[in-house]
Design an enzyme around this catalytic site. Structure first.
Site, PDB file in Angstrom:
ATOM      1  N   GLU A  12      53.177  29.761  52.343  1.00  0.00           N
ATOM      2  CA  GLU A  12      54.641  29.850  52.178  1.00  0.00           C
ATOM      3  C   GLU A  12      55.324  29.699  53.522  1.00  0.00           C
ATOM      4  OE1 GLU A  12      55.426  33.011  48.582  1.00  0.00           O
ATOM      5  OE2 GLU A  12      55.256  33.770  50.603  1.00  0.00           O
ATOM      6  N   MET A 198      51.545  44.310  46.844  1.00  0.00           N
ATOM      7  CA  MET A 198      50.987  45.219  47.839  1.00  0.00           C
ATOM      8  C   MET A 198      51.891  45.506  49.044  1.00  0.00           C
ATOM      9  SD  MET A 198      47.019  43.854  47.667  1.00  0.00           S
ATOM     10  CE  MET A 198      46.363  45.180  48.649  1.00  0.00           C
ATOM     11  N   ASP A 222      49.038  35.938  38.460  1.00  0.00           N
ATOM     12  CA  ASP A 222      47.945  36.425  37.607  1.00  0.00           C
ATOM     13  C   ASP A 222      48.491  37.554  36.744  1.00  0.00           C
ATOM     14  OD1 ASP A 222      47.278  37.681  40.640  1.00  0.00           O
ATOM     15  OD2 ASP A 222      47.529  39.091  39.126  1.00  0.00           O
TER      16      ASP A 222
HETATM   17  N1  ADE Z   1      49.439  40.087  44.216  1.00  0.00           N
HETATM   18  C1  ADE Z   1      49.191  39.093  43.339  1.00  0.00           C
HETATM   19  N2  ADE Z   1      48.451  39.522  42.306  1.00  0.00           N
HETATM   20  C2  ADE Z   1      48.220  40.834  42.525  1.00  0.00           C
HETATM   21  C3  ADE Z   1      47.509  41.824  41.837  1.00  0.00           C
HETATM   22  N3  ADE Z   1      46.872  41.538  40.708  1.00  0.00           N
HETATM   23  N4  ADE Z   1      47.469  43.081  42.372  1.00  0.00           N
HETATM   24  C4  ADE Z   1      48.097  43.359  43.526  1.00  0.00           C
HETATM   25  N5  ADE Z   1      48.776  42.455  44.235  1.00  0.00           N
HETATM   26  C5  ADE Z   1      48.850  41.200  43.744  1.00  0.00           C
END
Ligand code: ADE
Length: 255
Positions: A12, A198, A222
């Protein structure tokens, strides 16, 4: 007025650096910061690092060393809310740390010293970001066949821009039962989480401390389930930086 664009992913940042007018690279606190202009606006680009402490250090440096007037965060997240699918985006209305627990001294999830568990993002900046994100997902729906890119992709479905609560914690959530538990425990306490990542809650806290407006957008890479570790890198390489590029440039044009 300088705007900080904080990216979670190196891809990015490098996409945005390529657009910088008068780019200037500076090292501080072991991090590379890029000063310049994007869409006619003074910006500083930085990488958050991974996890809450790294992100808090970067945010503090942006404010203390570079004097930024606002912070905008882009990155990816795992979708946990109903209908929050791979390829959607979530603009944060507010943030919570899902791994904050100083009970029984303080209620679970409350940030000690702040008398609250949720930190609210700046409403005007978030509204601009939501406009940019909505425009991006509707044009991206025709551009990317996400079903070919990731198993969680939704062929032919229109992608959506959501606005709501995001939870941060020092943990990559990659198990369906964990994601379900995290979501339902928080929901039963009145916190309806759309996505997990996070860093964002840490940056929200630093910006709150300094009185700096903060907004964040996360593209869903995801579903925080058992295939999250497979979906995540594929998505990051193919889609995430293109989304971030479009959203940031559209946002800055409207600022
Ligand atoms: N960033 C992208 N996917 C994540 C996930 N499954 N858990 C924590 N941070 C993320």
């Amino acid at each position: 007025m300088t705007t900080a664009i904080l990216s979670a992913l190196p891809d990015e940042q490098s996409t945005l650096v390529a657009h910088l007018v008068h780019p200037q690279r500076l090292m501080h606190a072991g991090r590379a910061f890029w000063r310049g202009e994007l869409a006619g606006r003074a910006v500083v680009l930085a990488l958050s690092g991974i996890g809450k402490v790294a992100a808090a250090t970067t945010a503090t440096a942006l404010i203390e060393r570079f004097g930024v007037a606002r912070v905008v965060f882009t990155g990816v997240a795992g979708g946990v809310g109903d209908g929050v699918n791979v390829g959607d985006v979530v603009v944060a209305q507010d943030y919570l740390q899902h791994d904050m627990d100083a009970s029984p001294l303080f209620p679970r999830w409350e940030v000690p010293g702040y008398a609250r568990s949720r930190l609210v993002c700046d409403a005007p900046l978030s509204a601009l970001l939501l406009g940019a994100a909505s425009a991006c997902v509707s044009s991206a729906s025709g551009q990317f066949d996400l079903n070919n890119l990731v198993p969680g992709g939704t062929r032919g479905a229109a992608h959506r821009a959501h606005h709501g609560l995001i939870a941060s914690g020092d943990r990559f959530v990659s198990a369906a039962d964990e994601a379900h538990r995290l979501r339902t425990t928080l929901r039963d306490a009145g916190h309806d989480v759309l996505a997990v990542e996070m860093e964002g809650a840490a940056v929200a806290q630093v910006c709150h401390d300094y009185g700096i407006p903060f907004a964040a957008v996360r593209t869903i890479s995801d579903r925080a389930d058992d295939t999250a570790h497979v979906d995540f890198p594929r998505f990051v390489q193919t889609v995430a930086s293109r989304y971030a590029e479009h959203m940031v440039l559209a946002f800055l044009q409207k600022l």
